[in-house]
Design a protein around this motif. Sequence first.
Motif, PDB file in Angstrom:
ATOM      1  N   UNK A   6     -25.047 131.321-108.115  1.00  0.00           N
ATOM      2  CA  UNK A   6     -23.669 131.123-108.567  1.00  0.00           C
ATOM      3  C   UNK A   6     -23.511 131.240-110.092  1.00  0.00           C
ATOM      4  N   UNK A   7     -24.325 130.583-110.934  1.00  0.00           N
ATOM      5  CA  UNK A   7     -24.114 130.707-112.391  1.00  0.00           C
ATOM      6  C   UNK A   7     -24.198 132.163-112.862  1.00  0.00           C
ATOM      7  N   UNK A   8     -25.135 132.911-112.325  1.00  0.00           N
ATOM      8  CA  UNK A   8     -25.288 134.323-112.702  1.00  0.00           C
ATOM      9  C   UNK A   8     -24.076 135.139-112.244  1.00  0.00           C
ATOM     10  N   UNK A   9     -23.580 134.843-111.064  1.00  0.00           N
ATOM     11  CA  UNK A   9     -22.413 135.549-110.516  1.00  0.00           C
ATOM     12  C   UNK A   9     -21.177 135.247-111.356  1.00  0.00           C
ATOM     13  N   UNK A  10     -20.983 133.975-111.709  1.00  0.00           N
ATOM     14  CA  UNK A  10     -19.825 133.584-112.518  1.00  0.00           C
ATOM     15  C   UNK A  10     -19.905 134.239-113.891  1.00  0.00           C
ATOM     16  N   UNK A  11     -21.080 134.211-114.504  1.00  0.00           N
ATOM     17  CA  UNK A  11     -21.255 134.816-115.830  1.00  0.00           C
ATOM     18  C   UNK A  11     -20.996 136.325-115.786  1.00  0.00           C
ATOM     19  N   UNK A  12     -21.499 136.996-114.766  1.00  0.00           N
ATOM     20  CA  UNK A  12     -21.262 138.434-114.620  1.00  0.00           C
ATOM     21  C   UNK A  12     -19.773 138.709-114.436  1.00  0.00           C
ATOM     22  N   UNK A  13     -19.101 137.883-113.659  1.00  0.00           N
ATOM     23  CA  UNK A  13     -17.671 138.061-113.445  1.00  0.00           C
ATOM     24  C   UNK A  13     -16.905 137.880-114.757  1.00  0.00           C
ATOM     25  N   UNK A  23     -13.553 142.756-110.953  1.00  0.00           N
ATOM     26  CA  UNK A  23     -13.212 143.042-109.557  1.00  0.00           C
ATOM     27  C   UNK A  23     -12.115 142.085-109.100  1.00  0.00           C
ATOM     28  N   UNK A  24     -11.206 142.561-108.285  1.00  0.00           N
ATOM     29  CA  UNK A  24     -10.140 141.733-107.730  1.00  0.00           C
ATOM     30  C   UNK A  24     -10.623 141.095-106.435  1.00  0.00           C
ATOM     31  N   UNK A  29     -11.747 134.068-107.226  1.00  0.00           N
ATOM     32  CA  UNK A  29     -12.863 134.785-107.832  1.00  0.00           C
ATOM     33  C   UNK A  29     -13.968 133.766-108.125  1.00  0.00           C
ATOM     34  N   UNK A  30     -15.175 134.206-108.505  1.00  0.00           N
ATOM     35  CA  UNK A  30     -16.271 133.257-108.745  1.00  0.00           C
ATOM     36  C   UNK A  30     -15.948 132.178-109.781  1.00  0.00           C
TER      37      UNK A  30
END
Length: 124
Positions: A6-13, A23-24, A29-30
Amino acid sequence: GDFVHRPRIVLAYLTDVLRGRARRYLGHNPAGGLMIVALIASLLITTCSGMALYAVEEQAGPLAGWLGTLGESWEDVFEGLHEFFANFTLFLVVVHVAGVIVESLLHGENLVRAMFTGRKREEM
């Protein structure tokens, strides 16, 4: 699973948001999902520390039977916790509103309306 990443996904988002190419998502969203968890946790701590402070300070409220005799040192602890998390919750609200505005502009849709209606356009 997903929670570990999750932290990596949120940071990438958030990086994609800054680049204007996020991305929509049809749902949250994350970053929005993480914000909801943070808001609920902060409100929970604000509420519990407020009830604890009330119990210690006034020997009243739902926690008075358990915490009412703790004394002044605990009063300071609960007061500090309560004040910090009340202010932190307000900070999170401001960040959340800013995120909604940015996301609405980025994808050209009214997210405030979607919050009330529970509906978003499926296709963009």
